[in-house]
Design a protein around this motif. Structure first.
Motif, PDB file in Angstrom:
ATOM      1  N   MET A   1       0.852  -1.201   0.000  1.00  0.00           N
ATOM      2  CA  MET A   1       0.000   0.000   0.000  1.00  0.00           C
ATOM      3  C   MET A   1       0.881   1.242   0.000  1.00  0.00           C
ATOM      4  O   MET A   1       1.733   1.402   0.850  1.00  0.00           O
ATOM      5  CB  MET A   1      -0.857  -0.012   1.257  1.00  0.00           C
ATOM      6  CG  MET A   1      -2.052   0.879   1.165  1.00  0.00           C
ATOM      7  SD  MET A   1      -3.014   0.773   2.686  1.00  0.00           S
ATOM      8  CE  MET A   1      -1.955   1.621   3.841  1.00  0.00           C
ATOM      9  N   SER A   2       0.658   2.083  -0.970  1.00  0.00           N
ATOM     10  CA  SER A   2       1.469   3.304  -0.995  1.00  0.00           C
ATOM     11  C   SER A   2       0.664   4.444  -0.402  1.00  0.00           C
ATOM     12  O   SER A   2      -0.526   4.584  -0.634  1.00  0.00           O
ATOM     13  CB  SER A   2       1.831   3.630  -2.444  1.00  0.00           C
ATOM     14  OG  SER A   2       0.650   3.955  -3.149  1.00  0.00           O
ATOM     15  N   TRP A   3       1.315   5.237   0.395  1.00  0.00           N
ATOM     16  CA  TRP A   3       0.641   6.380   0.970  1.00  0.00           C
ATOM     17  C   TRP A   3       0.321   7.381  -0.121  1.00  0.00           C
ATOM     18  O   TRP A   3       1.069   7.534  -1.081  1.00  0.00           O
ATOM     19  CB  TRP A   3       1.548   6.992   2.033  1.00  0.00           C
ATOM     20  CG  TRP A   3       0.801   7.793   3.031  1.00  0.00           C
ATOM     21  CD1 TRP A   3       0.925   9.138   3.221  1.00  0.00           C
ATOM     22  CD2 TRP A   3      -0.157   7.327   3.978  1.00  0.00           C
ATOM     23  NE1 TRP A   3       0.087   9.524   4.215  1.00  0.00           N
ATOM     24  CE2 TRP A   3      -0.600   8.450   4.703  1.00  0.00           C
ATOM     25  CE3 TRP A   3      -0.714   6.078   4.266  1.00  0.00           C
ATOM     26  CZ2 TRP A   3      -1.556   8.361   5.705  1.00  0.00           C
ATOM     27  CZ3 TRP A   3      -1.661   5.985   5.266  1.00  0.00           C
ATOM     28  CH2 TRP A   3      -2.070   7.119   5.978  1.00  0.00           C
ATOM     29  N   LEU A   4      -0.795   8.039   0.005  1.00  0.00           N
ATOM     30  CA  LEU A   4      -1.226   8.966  -1.037  1.00  0.00           C
ATOM     31  C   LEU A   4      -0.211  10.095  -1.212  1.00  0.00           C
ATOM     32  O   LEU A   4       0.106  10.812  -0.270  1.00  0.00           O
ATOM     33  CB  LEU A   4      -2.575   9.552  -0.636  1.00  0.00           C
ATOM     34  CG  LEU A   4      -3.237  10.483  -1.642  1.00  0.00           C
ATOM     35  CD1 LEU A   4      -3.609   9.720  -2.894  1.00  0.00           C
ATOM     36  CD2 LEU A   4      -4.459  11.108  -1.022  1.00  0.00           C
ATOM     37  N   ASP A  15      -2.700  18.170   4.282  1.00  0.00           N
ATOM     38  CA  ASP A  15      -2.283  17.060   5.129  1.00  0.00           C
ATOM     39  C   ASP A  15      -1.929  17.531   6.529  1.00  0.00           C
ATOM     40  O   ASP A  15      -2.180  16.845   7.517  1.00  0.00           O
ATOM     41  CB  ASP A  15      -1.096  16.331   4.492  1.00  0.00           C
ATOM     42  CG  ASP A  15      -1.559  15.396   3.392  1.00  0.00           C
ATOM     43  OD1 ASP A  15      -2.779  15.342   3.159  1.00  0.00           O
ATOM     44  OD2 ASP A  15      -0.712  14.733   2.776  1.00  0.00           O
ATOM     45  N   PRO A 146      -7.257  13.198  -5.904  1.00  0.00           N
ATOM     46  CA  PRO A 146      -6.832  13.069  -4.507  1.00  0.00           C
ATOM     47  C   PRO A 146      -5.398  13.533  -4.269  1.00  0.00           C
ATOM     48  O   PRO A 146      -5.124  14.124  -3.228  1.00  0.00           O
ATOM     49  CB  PRO A 146      -6.981  11.570  -4.232  1.00  0.00           C
ATOM     50  CG  PRO A 146      -7.996  11.102  -5.206  1.00  0.00           C
ATOM     51  CD  PRO A 146      -7.831  11.955  -6.423  1.00  0.00           C
ATOM     52  N   ARG A 149      -5.569  16.880  -3.446  1.00  0.00           N
ATOM     53  CA  ARG A 149      -6.500  17.134  -2.341  1.00  0.00           C
ATOM     54  C   ARG A 149      -7.606  18.103  -2.754  1.00  0.00           C
ATOM     55  O   ARG A 149      -8.063  18.913  -1.942  1.00  0.00           O
ATOM     56  CB  ARG A 149      -5.794  17.699  -1.100  1.00  0.00           C
ATOM     57  CG  ARG A 149      -4.534  16.970  -0.657  1.00  0.00           C
ATOM     58  CD  ARG A 149      -4.854  15.615  -0.055  1.00  0.00           C
ATOM     59  NE  ARG A 149      -3.676  15.018   0.567  1.00  0.00           N
ATOM     60  CZ  ARG A 149      -2.795  14.252  -0.076  1.00  0.00           C
ATOM     61  NH1 ARG A 149      -2.947  13.992  -1.362  1.00  0.00           N
ATOM     62  NH2 ARG A 149      -1.769  13.727   0.573  1.00  0.00           N
ATOM     63  N   ARG A 173      -4.092   9.552 -10.117  1.00  0.00           N
ATOM     64  CA  ARG A 173      -5.436   9.195 -10.542  1.00  0.00           C
ATOM     65  C   ARG A 173      -6.406  10.364 -10.418  1.00  0.00           C
ATOM     66  O   ARG A 173      -6.316  11.155  -9.490  1.00  0.00           O
ATOM     67  CB  ARG A 173      -5.970   8.072  -9.665  1.00  0.00           C
ATOM     68  CG  ARG A 173      -5.377   6.753  -9.996  1.00  0.00           C
ATOM     69  CD  ARG A 173      -5.937   5.686  -9.092  1.00  0.00           C
ATOM     70  NE  ARG A 173      -5.235   4.447  -9.347  1.00  0.00           N
ATOM     71  CZ  ARG A 173      -5.491   3.661 -10.389  1.00  0.00           C
ATOM     72  NH1 ARG A 173      -6.444   4.002 -11.242  1.00  0.00           N
ATOM     73  NH2 ARG A 173      -4.815   2.562 -10.576  1.00  0.00           N
TER      74      ARG A 173
END
Ligand code: HEA
Ligand code: HEA
Ligand code: CUA
Ligand SMILES: [Cu+2]
Lengths: 321, 541, 215
Positions: A1-4, A15, A146, A149, A173
């Motif tokens: 899982m990669s952090w956003l 953030d 995303p 943000r 994405r």
């Protein structure tokens, strides 16, 4: 899982806000769960000997006031912090590149000022502000990236804008995040952030059918606009504004409407005016403008708006709203 | 003493034409349990589908119909009515010391309306289905949807009348039917909560009604009320929908808060700390709740000015909730705490509601909402409050009053086990969704990028546990109906008037009208260590 | 709201007075709810009559002012007559309750008939929104929007009228059976509240649908 990833400075600021919210929440949760567990351990029935029952009935106003006030103060701080980061979304910089986005069940159509078009892909240069002018051909969609943000709903029949300055190259994405029917979950794509040189390269290699403004100019003639509106190059003559208001210098100017309130003619104004022409105060023109609703599609409108903007050369592409 | 309301006249006819609020409560209990199961099956299908990025068993079109069904059924046919129409119907007269609700016949009518609306909604959902989400945004719902918008919308319209009838009944009963000595500040907090809920029922539901009528009108005749290409304004629909639906989310939590206040006080043998603050916080949640609806539209195109105002009010509306949480903790302090199943549910409520509420603050924070809105973060937020909070409170309340309702005890061990399992399964299901949301996974997606799979599988695993945990009470409650130990009149040693009559209560509730001489939750003359009431002398029945 | 002046054994009330107060309180609360039902509609009307003023006014100009005005008078009269029934009820005069009630109901019916005629005209002039809508020109859309509201509002109001007339007839029947007395005439009052509300809604609808923007 990669952090956003954070693909813009704004993303980093969001953030930080989220981290702040998380820390405060964890503190409150620690307090709530902590007190719950402590109370259960200390005051378990049968485990305590004599409970101090004297205090039980008393309400302690100081407690009530203290925790209400503390809550209010924290809330107010959070409110200010988050609001200040939201307000920037409404203030696009004047020199932003303008890209038109049209949502349609179930795809994103992107048009660049240079006339390039893409579907479900958006290319932008790093380090330069970009402004998306977005509308929909059918239902409500929502353009969401995303990694930046940001997101905004895309409504039929009007322009919404979204702006950002991407700082990190790469692919990210993008999603449609407003439920729009069967294909909603397939209405996705990629945002590609290129550095300035690559971007220029990319623009050159994508086939363009003439610039968006040129396309708009052609439409301006083909749809009959030039029959009424002066645009400095086509009949009626540049100066003749008796039939209809001149388009020269219209973009960015102040227009006073029939009901008395003045607005700045921005992209959204032009877009709406083509669909249903507004009534100016004291207007007396020889013609009446027909509605182009249903005649021109959103992509045509984007081209026309881009063209009309070039008729106010002194101004940057968009002066904001 | 006369016969219990359950057995006095056992014919089907006497049940279907009953005007006894206790029987109507049971009719409702049966119907909403069925709807909960239906919504739960929807949830199970959702979680099954999301095991694989490309989806497992459903087509995109079916998935959309399933989550719409899940949302519609869970909200209008289960959670909005849940506590008010079952526990509320049963308890309001008992807690007031009255023989029935103010309008017994209207109460029965409201159940029939509810059933009719449920059938209409089901007809729509199963003959063709509906794919708009529970929010019915226009122009998708008014023009583009191929689903059965009309029957569902009309069903919900009818459902609204049922809610309004219940609300009117509760408010008037609380004003008019209080027993001698039952002043406003002696009312159990459950009644304050239901009073506040009823205000929302009466004042918000009609706006939903008119909105849905307009939607139906637009869809039937293709006129542009909300559709921009026909000259309407799509945002107007959202404004009107949320004007109802935000207050409605407080319909879906206030009764739970009332139940928790009762349970916490009973199982700590202490009056609720800051009684008046808790009471008035219910009313202020209801009041402020009417002016925050715009926080659902921060990215929908509302003006900067209104976004700021709505964000600020959203923080304000959270203050009374904070007051409640702190006061419950204050109540526990210095009490004599017992951890029977209802108390476990209540503690679960406090914890999970706080998580849900705090994440509500993330969403109320403008810039944060821009990132999180329309993602799984929102899904997790509202399930924490609605499932972790309200459903826990509902189950807690059912356990707490089960002896009173049926005259039987439920098996305590199983009760505690189920409560613990629900807490665990719930967190496993919904906590990963917060992370999914932050990572950007949009809601209402039938398929998703592979990077989100791990968390989705965890969530689905949790849902499996949750399903088992929710079926457990169904089983042991049924068992206890026939085999459970006989319940004493006041098994918990609680103070409310409902405990002063037999279990189950007689048809007329009280042999003679009770007289109230003390504040609510007066445990003064109870033994703190054993927790046994020596208040037997106060029984009037 | 059970029949007669006698209390039923399981009813939750202490005295008949208590029951009557309860019934009246219930009706007030119900009307508060109704106010928000119509309030939502009025709000949308107000929004659109501002944002789309031209077309809205054009729609208003096509309504039948004559029938609207007559109907307003009819309804006010009906309401006034019903007030006399309420007065009679307080005195326990069953005959007059019945007569005035019938009068009010007949006027109510007259209202509905006139409304029906008006609707008939509008349908034949193709003013009902839809593909065959009669008005054209730049404001046609907004005029169509106006007619959506016109039909929805008058339909909703009409439904309330039907219910109201039904209630009044029910009162008339009870009066015929001699049910009311000086001591007890609450149903007459309760129905009166409802009937005045229906009247009041029309008082707001009339200017909105017939007058504003007509000039
Ligand atoms: C029972 C239901 C319920 C309840 C009670 C709430 C309560 C709250 N909700 Fe939630 N909400 C929903 C159900 C609910 N919500 C649903 C269903 C949706 C999605 C609808 C859809 O789109 O489908 C939604 C969506 C939603 C949104 C829109 C998200 C989006 O779509 O972008 C927002 C934004 O502000 C929000 C905020 C809040 C807030 C601030 C509260 C507050 O009332 C919470 C208050 C409680 C607390 C804050 C916790 C206790 C406090 C303390 C312990 C104090 C200490 C704290 C500090 C000092 C920091 N909710
Ligand atoms: C109001 C109450 C409520 C409740 C209780 C629930 C309960 C659950 N919900 Fe739901 N949910 C909503 C309200 C609710 N939800 C709403 C309003 C939406 C938004 C819809 C929309 O976007 O329009 C939503 C959306 C929603 C989604 C997002 C879908 C999407 O956006 O694509 C997901 C995904 O995981 C989900 C999961 C669950 C799960 C796992 C449960 C579990 O807690 C359920 C557990 C219960 C059971 C599994 C049933 C127990 C079994 C029985 C009682 C007996 C059954 C009998 C047999 C099987 C024989 N819900
Ligand atoms: Cu487009 Cu969802
Ligand atoms: Cu809300």
């Amino acid at each position: 899982m990669s952090w956003l990833p954070e693909a813009s400075a704004h993303a980093a600021r969001i953030d930080l806000l989220l981290a702040g919210l998380t820390i405060i929440s964890l503190a409150v949760l620690g307090l709530v769960f902590g007190l719950m567990v402590l109370n259960v351990m200390r005051f378990r029935a049968g485990r305590t000997t004599a409970v101090a029952r004297a205090a039980a009935g008393h309400k302690n106003w100081w407690f009530e006031i203290a925790w209400t006030a503390a809550t209010l103060v924290i809330f107010f701080g959070l409110f200010l912090w988050a609001t200040q980061l939201y307000v920037v979304g409404f203030r696009p910089p004047a020199d932003a590149i303008q890209i038109y986005v049209t949502g349609k069940q179930w795809m994103w159509k992107i048009q660049y000022p240079g006339g390039q078009r893409e579907i479900n892909a958006l290319h932008v240069p790093a380090g330069r502000p970009v402004r998306l002018l977005m509308t929909s051909e059918d239902v409500i969609h929502d353009f969401s990236v995303p990694a930046l943000r940001i997101k905004h709903d895309v409504l039929p029949g009007r322009y919404q804008s979204l702006w950002f300055t991407a700082t990190r190259t790469g692919s990210f994405r993008l999603y449609c995040t407003q439920f729009c029917g069967v294909g909603h979950s397939r209405m996705t794509g990629t945002l590609t952030v290129l550095d300035a040189a690559d971007y220029a390269d990319w623009l050159n290699n994508v086939p363009a059918s003439g610039s968006l403004a040129m396309e708009g100019e052609a439409l301006f003639i083909r749809s009959g606009c030039s029959g009424c509106h002066a645009s400095s190059r086509y009949a009626p003559d540049a100066a003749d504004a008796s039939r209809a208001p001149s388009m020269v210098g219209l973009y960015g100017s102040r227009v006073v409407l029939a009901d008395g309130h003045a607005i700045v003619a921005d992209a959204a104004f032009l877009h709406d005016a083509i669909l249903d022409s507004p009534r100016r105060q004291g207007a007396s023109f020889a013609t009446e403008m027909p509605s182009f609703r249903g005649v021109l599609g959103e992509e045509d409108l984007a081209a026309l708006v881009a063209y009309l903007q070039t008729l106010s050369p002194a101004l940057p592409p968009d002066t904001g709203n | 003493m006369s016969a219990s309301y359950l057995w006095q006249d056992g014919t089907l006819r006497s049940w279907l034409l009953t005007r006894d609020h206790k029987r109507i409560a049971l009719l409702y209990l049966g119907s909403i349990t069925a709807f909960f199961a239906l919504g739960g099956i929807g949830a199970a299908l959702i979680r099954l589908q999301l095991l694989e990025p490309a989806g497992t068993i459903l087509s995109d079109a079916t998935y959309n119909r399933v989550f719409t069904m899940h949302g519609v059924v869970m909200v209008w046919l289960f959670l909005v009515p849940s506590i008010p129409v079952t526990l509320g119907n049963f308890l309001v007269p008992l807690m007031l010391g009255a023989r029935d609700l103010a309008f017994p016949r209207l109460n029965l009518v409201s159940w029939y309306l509810f059933v009719a609306s449920g059938l209409l909604v089901l007809y729509g959902l199963f003959r063709g289905g509906l794919e708009t989400g529970w929010t019915f945004y226009t122009p998708l719902s008014s023009d583009y949807s191929e689903g059965r918008v009309l029957p569902v919308v009309l069903g919900i319209f009818l459902n609204g009348f049922s809610s309004i009838a219940t609300g009117v009944n509760f408010i008037v009963s609380i004003h008019q039917l209080r027993a001698p000595g039952m002043t406003w500040y002696r009312l159990p907090l459950m009644l304050w909560a239901l009073y506040a809920t009823s205000i929302i029922f009466v004042l918000a539901t009609p706006v939903l009604g008119i909105t849905l009528l307009l939607l139906a009108f637009e869809r039937l005749f293709r006129v542009g009320v909300f559709d921009p290409t026909l000259g309407g304004d799509p945002l107007l629909f959202q404004q009107m929908f949320w004007f109802y639906s935000h207050p409605a989310v407080y319909i879906m939590i206030l009764p739970g808060m009332g139940v928790v206040s009762e349970i916490v006080s009973t199982f700590c043998r202490k009056p609720v700390f800051g009684y008046r603050f808790v009471a008035w916080s219910s009313v202020s949640i209801a009041a402020i709740g009417f002016i925050v609806w715009g926080h659902h539209m921060f990215v929908a195109g509302e003006s900067l000015y209104s976004a700021i105002v709505f964000s600020m009010f959203s923080f304000f509306v959270s203050v009374p909730s904070a007051i409640k949480v702190f006061n419950w903790l204050g109540t526990m302090h210095g009490g004599s705490i017992r951890l029977d199943a209802p108390m476990l549910y209540a503690l679960g409520f406090i914890g999970l509601f706080t998580v849900g509420g705090l994440t509500g603050l993330f969403l109320a924070s403008l810039a944060a909402d821009v990132h999180l809105t329309q993602t799984y973060f929102v899904v997790a937020h509202f399930h924490y409050i609605m499932v972790g909070g309200m459903v826990s409170a509902y189950f807690g309340g059912l356990h707490y009053w089960w002896p009173k309702i049926t005259g039987r005890m439920y098996p305590e061990i199983w009760g505690r086990l189920a409560a613990a399992l629900i807490f665990f399964g719930f967190n496993l299901t919904f906590f990963p969704q917060f992370i999914l949301g932050f990572e950007g996974m949009p809601r209402r997606y039938a398929t998703y990028p592979a990077q989100f799979q791990v968390l989705n599988v965890l969530s689905s695993a949790g849902a499996g546990i949750l399903a088992v945990a929710y079926v457990m009470p169904l089983v042991y409650f049924t068992w206890s109906l026939f085999r459970g130990a006989r319940a004493p009149d006041n098994p918990w040693g609680a103070t409310g008037l409902e405990w002063r009559t037999s279990s189950p209560p007689p048809v007329e509730n009280f042999a003679e009208t009770p007289v109230v001489t003390t504040d609510a939750y007066d445990y003064g003359d109870m033994d703190a260590r054993t927790g046994v009431a020596d208040a037997g002398g106060r029984h009037h029945v | 709201m059970s029949d007669g002046a006698v209390l039923d054994r399981h009813a939750p009330y202490e005295t008949t007075l208590h029951r009557d107060e309860t019934a009246i309180a219930g009706m007030w609360l119900f009307l508060a709810s109704e106010t928000l039902l119509f309030g939502g509609l009025f709000l949308v009307c107000l929004v659109y009559s501002q944002t789309r003023a031209d077309g809205w006014a054009e729609g208003v100009r096509h309504t039948n002012l004559a029938i609207g005005a007559v109907n307003t008078l009819v309804l006010i009269t009906s309401s006034a007559i019903y007030t006399m029934a309420v007065e009679a009820g307080r005195r326990g005069d069953n005959r007059r309750v019945m007569r005035f009630g019938l009068g009010a109901a007949v006027l109510g019916l007259a209202f509905l008939v006139l409304k029906g005629v008006e609707w008939g005209q509008e349908f034949s002039e193709n003013l009902f929104p839809g593909p065959h809508f009669a008005l054209h020109g730049p404001n046609a859309r907004a005029a169509e929007l106006f007619y959506s509201f016109y039909f929805l509002a008058t339909f909703l109001h009409g439904m309330h009228m039907v219910v109201g007339i039904g209630l009044i007839l029910w009162i008339g029947r009870k009066a015929h059976q001699g049910a009311f007395s000086a001591a007890w005439s609450t149903p007459v009052d309760v129905v009166g509240l409802y009937w005045s509300f229906v009247d009041l809604v029309w008082m707001l609808l009339f200017p909105l649908l017939y007058l504003i923007g007509r000039a």
